[in-house]
Scaffold this active site. Structure first.
Site, mmCIF file in Angstrom:
data_model
loop_
_atom_site.group_PDB
_atom_site.id
_atom_site.type_symbol
_atom_site.label_atom_id
_atom_site.label_comp_id
_atom_site.label_asym_id
_atom_site.label_seq_id
_atom_site.Cartn_x
_atom_site.Cartn_y
_atom_site.Cartn_z
ATOM 1 N N MET A 25 0.849 -1.203 0.000
ATOM 2 C CA MET A 25 0.000 0.000 0.000
ATOM 3 C C MET A 25 0.873 1.237 0.000
ATOM 4 O O MET A 25 1.627 1.471 0.953
ATOM 5 C CB MET A 25 -0.907 0.028 1.239
ATOM 6 C CG MET A 25 -2.117 -0.865 1.151
ATOM 7 S SD MET A 25 -3.220 -0.606 2.558
ATOM 8 C CE MET A 25 -2.362 -1.504 3.829
ATOM 9 N N CYS A 121 -2.285 -2.325 -10.541
ATOM 10 C CA CYS A 121 -2.702 -0.948 -10.244
ATOM 11 C C CYS A 121 -3.458 -0.352 -11.432
ATOM 12 O O CYS A 121 -2.912 -0.257 -12.538
ATOM 13 C CB CYS A 121 -1.495 -0.083 -9.902
ATOM 14 S SG CYS A 121 -1.984 1.615 -9.494
ATOM 15 N N HIS A 190 -5.694 -10.345 -6.827
ATOM 16 C CA HIS A 190 -6.703 -9.412 -6.318
ATOM 17 C C HIS A 190 -7.973 -9.742 -7.115
ATOM 18 O O HIS A 190 -7.998 -9.566 -8.339
ATOM 19 C CB HIS A 190 -6.240 -7.969 -6.537
ATOM 20 C CG HIS A 190 -7.241 -6.953 -6.106
ATOM 21 N ND1 HIS A 190 -7.055 -5.607 -6.285
ATOM 22 C CD2 HIS A 190 -8.428 -7.077 -5.482
ATOM 23 C CE1 HIS A 190 -8.105 -4.942 -5.806
ATOM 24 N NE2 HIS A 190 -8.951 -5.819 -5.327
ATOM 25 N N ASN A 226 -6.448 -12.020 -2.511
ATOM 26 C CA ASN A 226 -6.526 -10.629 -2.041
ATOM 27 C C ASN A 226 -7.878 -10.048 -2.452
ATOM 28 O O ASN A 226 -8.344 -10.262 -3.568
ATOM 29 C CB ASN A 226 -5.379 -9.799 -2.627
ATOM 30 C CG ASN A 226 -5.520 -8.310 -2.338
ATOM 31 O OD1 ASN A 226 -5.521 -7.498 -3.260
ATOM 32 N ND2 ASN A 226 -5.664 -7.937 -1.083
ATOM 33 N N GLY A 227 -8.477 -9.307 -1.513
ATOM 34 C CA GLY A 227 -9.755 -8.642 -1.786
ATOM 35 C C GLY A 227 -10.756 -8.897 -0.678
ATOM 36 O O GLY A 227 -11.191 -10.025 -0.464
ATOM 37 N N ASP A 228 -11.054 -7.823 0.087
ATOM 38 C CA ASP A 228 -12.136 -7.798 1.077
ATOM 39 C C ASP A 228 -11.910 -8.618 2.341
ATOM 40 O O ASP A 228 -12.853 -8.780 3.121
ATOM 41 C CB ASP A 228 -13.469 -8.241 0.450
ATOM 42 C CG ASP A 228 -13.990 -7.240 -0.571
ATOM 43 O OD1 ASP A 228 -13.435 -6.120 -0.625
ATOM 44 O OD2 ASP A 228 -14.918 -7.585 -1.316
ATOM 45 N N ALA A 250 -5.361 -5.604 2.747
ATOM 46 C CA ALA A 250 -4.957 -4.204 2.570
ATOM 47 C C ALA A 250 -5.782 -3.282 3.468
ATOM 48 O O ALA A 250 -5.331 -2.893 4.556
ATOM 49 C CB ALA A 250 -5.076 -3.790 1.107
HETATM 50 C C1 FNR Z 1 -3.458 -0.149 -2.471
HETATM 51 N N1 FNR Z 1 -3.231 -1.206 -3.350
HETATM 52 C C2 FNR Z 1 -1.977 -1.387 -3.886
HETATM 53 N N2 FNR Z 1 -1.702 -2.495 -4.639
HETATM 54 C C3 FNR Z 1 -0.454 -2.743 -5.077
HETATM 55 O O1 FNR Z 1 -0.225 -3.767 -5.725
HETATM 56 N N3 FNR Z 1 0.548 -1.849 -4.817
HETATM 57 C C4 FNR Z 1 0.355 -0.713 -4.093
HETATM 58 O O2 FNR Z 1 1.297 0.038 -3.839
HETATM 59 C C5 FNR Z 1 -0.960 -0.442 -3.628
HETATM 60 N N4 FNR Z 1 -1.237 0.710 -2.918
HETATM 61 C C6 FNR Z 1 -2.453 0.817 -2.267
HETATM 62 C C7 FNR Z 1 -2.656 1.880 -1.377
HETATM 63 C C8 FNR Z 1 -3.829 1.948 -0.649
HETATM 64 C C9 FNR Z 1 -4.026 3.061 0.343
HETATM 65 C C10 FNR Z 1 -4.844 0.966 -0.841
HETATM 66 C C11 FNR Z 1 -6.138 1.021 -0.054
HETATM 67 C C12 FNR Z 1 -4.654 -0.045 -1.753
HETATM 68 C C13 FNR Z 1 -4.247 -2.262 -3.540
HETATM 69 C C14 FNR Z 1 -4.197 -3.256 -2.390
HETATM 70 O O3 FNR Z 1 -2.934 -3.872 -2.261
HETATM 71 C C15 FNR Z 1 -5.267 -4.356 -2.550
HETATM 72 O O4 FNR Z 1 -5.030 -5.051 -3.745
HETATM 73 C C16 FNR Z 1 -6.698 -3.807 -2.588
HETATM 74 O O5 FNR Z 1 -6.879 -2.765 -1.656
HETATM 75 C C17 FNR Z 1 -7.712 -4.926 -2.294
HETATM 76 O O6 FNR Z 1 -7.473 -5.486 -1.016
HETATM 77 P P1 FNR Z 1 -8.430 -5.137 0.239
HETATM 78 O O7 FNR Z 1 -8.308 -3.672 0.511
HETATM 79 O O8 FNR Z 1 -9.828 -5.477 -0.187
HETATM 80 O O9 FNR Z 1 -7.903 -5.997 1.366
#
Ligand code: FNR
Length: 349
Positions: A25, A121, A190, A226-228, A250
């Site tokens: 993140m 991304c 994801h 990954n996801g939720d 995340a």
């Molecule tokens: C992200 N995500 C993300 N993914 C990635 O591959 N590299 C990154 O640097 C980032 N940066 C990032 C910043 C912030 C603030 C968020 C909220 C998300 C995406 C993240 O790793 C993840 O794939 C998604 O948020 C889905 O997972 P969750 O949030 O449902 O657990």
């Protein structure tokens, strides 16, 4: 029980199994957050995505007192880490070029255990230059980066990838097959497509066939959901539902980095926030970044009407630095930053 941590001096595919991981993140995955995640049961942590070129000319500086390692750009630290997280740290690269990706990986490889390629991304700043989710529809480039990383990295550095689902199952499996054949150790999926927003539920039910497919390829590669996922208990449910070897979290961790534990901290205002600020100050984490991360913390039982937590939030919003007396008063100094750090070292090692 928190997930088992790798005991080996370097990671293998097996260390990406049976775990619950902190997702990459940008900003939110800062060093103190990663250390708290490890303290509270995360078995591996991903650093925030760093675009390949951004790290190439950074100067590596180690703080003789704290041990913090900073990769300093012209005006700020691009990436900071600490040797205690090295056995569990995966460094994520944003790239659309095998040579640059390898150069970036070589720059940091002595401070990390694995290199991950961001193939998910969806933001225009990534996709416009062919990085992130743009790689999903350019598998030649995607796979050439992973192949180059695997070829050029020493065997003790793992190479992994984080992708999103493609709209069709056939295309997704075709892509997965090519990625797995590059020799990676782990694949994070994801469970959203490139065009899905985070408020739309992840399509977790699509993962099982990917897990089965990868297992059928017989290379022993870990598939990470990954996801939720909301935390430790939910990770068990998701693994049972999907067959995934591990789960990556995340946003739930951004709200509460102790969510990796079967007994996460409930009252983050009184427990996590003061500890986090003390640790961040000790590690000389950029004040603005600390403030940003703390502002994301919300426990499950937070009562913001409580006078003390209100005072703390107020102190946080008005303070200009760690030294601000209002902040010092609000977090109390009965535990030092060094003691917070020692507690983390004890929990991790
Ligand atoms: C992200 N995500 C993300 N993914 C990635 O591959 N590299 C990154 O640097 C980032 N940066 C990032 C910043 C912030 C603030 C968020 C909220 C998300 C995406 C993240 O790793 C993840 O794939 C998604 O948020 C889905 O997972 P969750 O949030 O449902 O657990």
């Amino acid at each position: 029980r928190p997930a088992k941590k790798p005991k080996l001096s370097h990671l293998t595919s097996d260390d990406f199994k049976n775990g619950i991981f902190l997702a990459p993140m940008v900003r939110s995955g800062a060093l103190p957050t990663r250390l708290f995640a490890l303290k509270h049961g995360a078995s591996l942590v991903w650093g925030p995505e760093m675009v390949d070129k951004a790290i190439l000319h950074a100067e590596r500086v180690a703080d003789p007192v704290t041990g913090v390692i900073s990769y300093n750009g012209k005006s700020r630290a691009m990436f900071t880490t600490h040797p205690i997280e090295k056995p569990y740290l995966i460094y994520q690269i944003g790239s659309s070029d095998p040579d640059l990706a390898v150069q970036a990986a070589k720059t940091v490889m002595n401070d990390v255990s694995g290199i991950d390629l961001n193939c998910g991304c969806p933001k225009p700043f990534s996709t416009h230059s062919g990085m992130g989710a743009a790689l999903l529809t350019n598998p030649d480039v995607l796979c050439s980066i992973l192949t180059a990383l695997r070829r050029e990295m020493p065997p003790e550095i793992t190479v992994s990838a984080k992708i999103r689902l493609l709209p069709s199952r056939e295309d997704t499996l075709k892509l997965v097959e090519r990625i797995v054949n590059t020799g990676i150790s782990a694949l994070t999926v994801h469970c959203r497509t490139r065009n899905m927003r985070d408020r739309e539920p992840a399509m977790v039910e699509r993962l099982q066939e990917i897990v089965d497919f990868v297992e059928g390829m017989g290379r022993g590669i870990a598939v990470i959901e990954n996801g939720d996922c909301t935390g430790w208990e939910d990770a068990r449910r998701i693994r049972a539902l999907t067959g995934a070897h591990s789960v990556m979290v995340a946003r739930a961790a951004e709200s509460n980095p102790s969510c990796f534990s079967s007994t996460p901290l409930q009252d983050v205002e009184r427990t996590l926030v003061p500890s986090y600020i003390r640790l961040a100050e000790y590690l000389d984490n950029h004040w603005g970044l600390t403030k940003f991360c703390v502002n994301q913390f919300h426990g499950t039982h937070v009562d913001v009407r409580k006078a003390d937590s209100k005072a703390l939030r107020q102190a946080l919003s008005t303070s200009k630095s760690y030294a601000d007396s209002v902040l010092k008063e609000a977090i109390s100094d009965d535990v030092s930053g060094k003691e917070e750090f020692d507690k983390i070292v004890k929990a991790i090692e």
